[in-house]
Design a protein around this motif. Structure first.
Motif, PDB file in Angstrom:
ATOM      1  N   THR A   1     -15.689  12.616 -17.390  1.00 59.53           N
ATOM      2  CA  THR A   1     -14.873  12.383 -18.585  1.00 59.53           C
ATOM      3  C   THR A   1     -15.145  13.431 -19.659  1.00 59.53           C
ATOM      4  O   THR A   1     -14.215  13.985 -20.261  1.00 59.53           O
ATOM      5  N   ALA A   2     -16.456  13.717 -19.864  1.00 61.76           N
ATOM      6  CA  ALA A   2     -16.822  14.716 -20.871  1.00 61.76           C
ATOM      7  C   ALA A   2     -16.278  16.091 -20.488  1.00 61.76           C
ATOM      8  O   ALA A   2     -15.752  16.820 -21.340  1.00 61.76           O
ATOM      9  N   SER A   3     -16.399  16.439 -19.202  1.00 60.41           N
ATOM     10  CA  SER A   3     -15.888  17.730 -18.746  1.00 60.41           C
ATOM     11  C   SER A   3     -14.375  17.808 -18.921  1.00 60.41           C
ATOM     12  O   SER A   3     -13.830  18.844 -19.326  1.00 60.41           O
ATOM     13  N   GLY A   4     -13.702  16.696 -18.630  1.00 59.54           N
ATOM     14  CA  GLY A   4     -12.250  16.666 -18.798  1.00 59.54           C
ATOM     15  C   GLY A   4     -11.842  16.814 -20.252  1.00 59.54           C
ATOM     16  O   GLY A   4     -10.891  17.554 -20.568  1.00 59.54           O
ATOM     17  N   LEU A   5     -12.571  16.102 -21.128  1.00 59.67           N
ATOM     18  CA  LEU A   5     -12.266  16.213 -22.558  1.00 59.67           C
ATOM     19  C   LEU A   5     -12.526  17.624 -23.073  1.00 59.67           C
ATOM     20  O   LEU A   5     -11.736  18.176 -23.861  1.00 59.67           O
ATOM     21  N   LEU A   6     -13.643  18.233 -22.618  1.00 56.58           N
ATOM     22  CA  LEU A   6     -13.966  19.587 -23.043  1.00 56.58           C
ATOM     23  C   LEU A   6     -12.905  20.569 -22.559  1.00 56.58           C
ATOM     24  O   LEU A   6     -12.437  21.423 -23.321  1.00 56.58           O
ATOM     25  N   ALA A   7     -12.528  20.418 -21.279  1.00 59.23           N
ATOM     26  CA  ALA A   7     -11.498  21.315 -20.730  1.00 59.23           C
ATOM     27  C   ALA A   7     -10.176  21.125 -21.468  1.00 59.23           C
ATOM     28  O   ALA A   7      -9.472  22.098 -21.764  1.00 59.23           O
ATOM     29  N   GLY A   8      -9.856  19.879 -21.779  1.00 61.49           N
ATOM     30  CA  GLY A   8      -8.624  19.604 -22.513  1.00 61.49           C
ATOM     31  C   GLY A   8      -8.656  20.207 -23.900  1.00 61.49           C
ATOM     32  O   GLY A   8      -7.656  20.789 -24.360  1.00 61.49           O
ATOM     33  N   TYR A   9      -9.816  20.066 -24.577  1.00 62.97           N
ATOM     34  CA  TYR A   9      -9.927  20.645 -25.920  1.00 62.97           C
ATOM     35  C   TYR A   9      -9.804  22.169 -25.864  1.00 62.97           C
ATOM     36  O   TYR A   9      -9.085  22.767 -26.674  1.00 62.97           O
ATOM     37  N   LEU A  10     -10.512  22.794 -24.908  1.00 65.49           N
ATOM     38  CA  LEU A  10     -10.458  24.245 -24.813  1.00 65.49           C
ATOM     39  C   LEU A  10      -9.043  24.730 -24.510  1.00 65.49           C
ATOM     40  O   LEU A  10      -8.588  25.739 -25.068  1.00 65.49           O
ATOM     41  N   ALA A  11      -8.333  24.016 -23.648  1.00 64.34           N
ATOM     42  CA  ALA A  11      -6.954  24.392 -23.340  1.00 64.34           C
ATOM     43  C   ALA A  11      -6.097  24.300 -24.602  1.00 64.34           C
ATOM     44  O   ALA A  11      -5.292  25.203 -24.899  1.00 64.34           O
ATOM     45  N   LEU A  12      -6.274  23.212 -25.359  1.00 63.63           N
ATOM     46  CA  LEU A  12      -5.516  23.046 -26.602  1.00 63.63           C
ATOM     47  C   LEU A  12      -5.881  24.137 -27.597  1.00 63.63           C
ATOM     48  O   LEU A  12      -5.003  24.737 -28.237  1.00 63.63           O
ATOM     49  N   ALA A  13      -7.190  24.429 -27.737  1.00 66.07           N
ATOM     50  CA  ALA A  13      -7.635  25.426 -28.713  1.00 66.07           C
ATOM     51  C   ALA A  13      -7.109  26.812 -28.362  1.00 66.07           C
ATOM     52  O   ALA A  13      -6.710  27.577 -29.248  1.00 66.07           O
ATOM     53  N   VAL A  14      -7.097  27.140 -27.067  1.00 62.80           N
ATOM     54  CA  VAL A  14      -6.576  28.448 -26.650  1.00 62.80           C
ATOM     55  C   VAL A  14      -5.090  28.548 -26.967  1.00 62.80           C
ATOM     56  O   VAL A  14      -4.599  29.574 -27.460  1.00 62.80           O
ATOM     57  N   ILE A  15      -4.361  27.481 -26.702  1.00 64.39           N
ATOM     58  CA  ILE A  15      -2.912  27.490 -26.960  1.00 64.39           C
ATOM     59  C   ILE A  15      -2.632  27.568 -28.467  1.00 64.39           C
ATOM     60  O   ILE A  15      -1.785  28.348 -28.917  1.00 64.39           O
ATOM     61  N   VAL A  16      -3.371  26.781 -29.243  1.00 62.69           N
ATOM     62  CA  VAL A  16      -3.158  26.768 -30.696  1.00 62.69           C
ATOM     63  C   VAL A  16      -3.591  28.094 -31.314  1.00 62.69           C
ATOM     64  O   VAL A  16      -2.993  28.571 -32.283  1.00 62.69           O
ATOM     65  N   ASP A  17      -4.664  28.717 -30.720  1.00 59.27           N
ATOM     66  CA  ASP A  17      -5.171  29.994 -31.218  1.00 59.27           C
ATOM     67  C   ASP A  17      -5.414  29.877 -32.723  1.00 59.27           C
ATOM     68  O   ASP A  17      -4.674  30.446 -33.545  1.00 59.27           O
TER      69      ASP A  17
END
Length: 341
Positions: free
Chosen positions: A22-38
């Motif tokens: 769950t933590a890995s999924g949340l981290l991956a999700g956050y990083l994906a969002l952060a990269v997209i939002v830039d």
């Protein structure tokens, strides 16, 4: 039948595995969002690029400003060159300049910002680089005194992703999303000019007796033991200049210093400063289309206390004179560059 300790251990392992997943999924999700939002508009993702600079400090705003194709010239340095207005410089040279100066930075951060600019402007029309006393350090690491987001300007994706995993950056991700959703977004100046005069006036630099006394204090005659050479910033400067096209004009500026802060002739401090300037000037000489503008020497206008807040931060009248002098020194270089077309 399975005994209780074994069942309990298996349950804990399942819980730990589930928690990790769950933590890995949340981290991956956050990083994906952060990269997209830039969050600082670094250009690593263009999906939500707004083509404008969100209000923020110059340390992070430089990521957006430094890649803006509208600005074919750049000013690199810290607050000692910050008051050079890019619009005034552009009007005098015909080159649109961006101010990439960041207060409280030294050569290490400034070389990184210059590298960032060159990555997005492989053939600049002109560069203005300010070298102050911080360039005279003998520290080969060019250690920075204040926090700086090196990760934001890194070419390394792992370094960038690690930088995104900061709480302050997560706040910026949320802040940028909110900013993008606003119909009328507040905008920062695209050319990066930031007028520090009102801040200095509010702090009493014009008339506070203690601050005035600090401004008038004479520089010691002995050299700073950490600024007497060697000068590794000069070698690093030459390395960065090797990436600058031969036809790009590069002007090295030694910014003004209030007269009491200048080293007295014949002193060890003057000898050390002269050696530092010579080393930096020698690095500049490796670039074929370059010049030096030295305002860190005795001049009549550097004796006027009304032109300075402290020994290294000057006011608009002097900034205008410096800007006009920069333009005057750049113009023949620009003409030589255009003659090569």
């Amino acid at each position: 039948m399975e005994d209780a300790p074994t069942a309990s251990a298996r349950a804990w392992r399942r819980f730990a595995a589930g928690f990790a997943a769950t933590a890995s999924g949340l981290l991956a999700g956050y990083l994906a969002l952060a990269v997209i939002v830039d969050p600082y508009d670094s250009g690593r993702s263009s999906l939500l690029s707004a083509g404008a600079v969100r209000p923020q400090g110059p340390r992070t705003a430089a990521a957006s400003r430094g890649r803006d194709p509208a600005f074919t010239g750049a000013v690199i340095g810290n607050s000692h060159i910050q008051l050079v207005e890019p619009a005034r410089l552009g009007a005098a040279t015909g080159i649109p300049f961006v101010q990439l100066s960041v207060p409280a930075t030294g050569p290490g951060e400034q070389f990184l910002l210059l590298d960032w600019y060159l990555r997005h402007h492989p053939s600049p029309a002109a560069l203005v680089v300010a070298a102050d006393a911080y360039w005279c350090t003998d520290d080969p690491a060019l250690t920075n005194a204040k926090p700086f987001p090196f990760w934001l300007f890194s070419e390394s994706w792992p370094a960038y992703l690690r930088g995104l995993m900061r709480f302050s950056v997560a706040q910026e991700v949320v802040g940028r999303i909110g900013w993008l959703m606003r119909a009328r977004r507040p905008l920062a100046r695209p050319d990066g000019w930031w007028d520090y005069e009102p801040d200095y006036l509010r702090q009493g630099y014009a008339d506070d007796p203690r601050l005035v006394a600090d401004r008038e204090r004479r520089a010691p005659d002995g050299p700073d033991p950490h600024r007497a050479g060697p000068f590794p910033a000069a070698a690093r400067f030459a390395e960065v200049l090797a990436r600058v096209p031969a036809r790009t004009p590069v002007l090295l500026v030694f910014p003004p210093l209030y007269a009491p802060g200048l080293p007295r002739p014949g002193t060890a401090r003057e000898a050390a400063e002269s050696a530092c300037k010579a080393a930096i000037g020698g690095a500049l000489a490796t670039h074929p289309l370059s010049a030096v503008l030295d305002w860190r020497r005795d001049r009549p206008d550097l004796h006027d206390p009304a032109l300075f807040f402290d020994q290294t931060h000057y006011r608009h009248p002097l900034a205008h004179r410096l800007t006009d002098d920069i333009a005057a020194r750049l113009r023949p270089l620009i003409q030589s560059s255009r003659a090569q077309d």
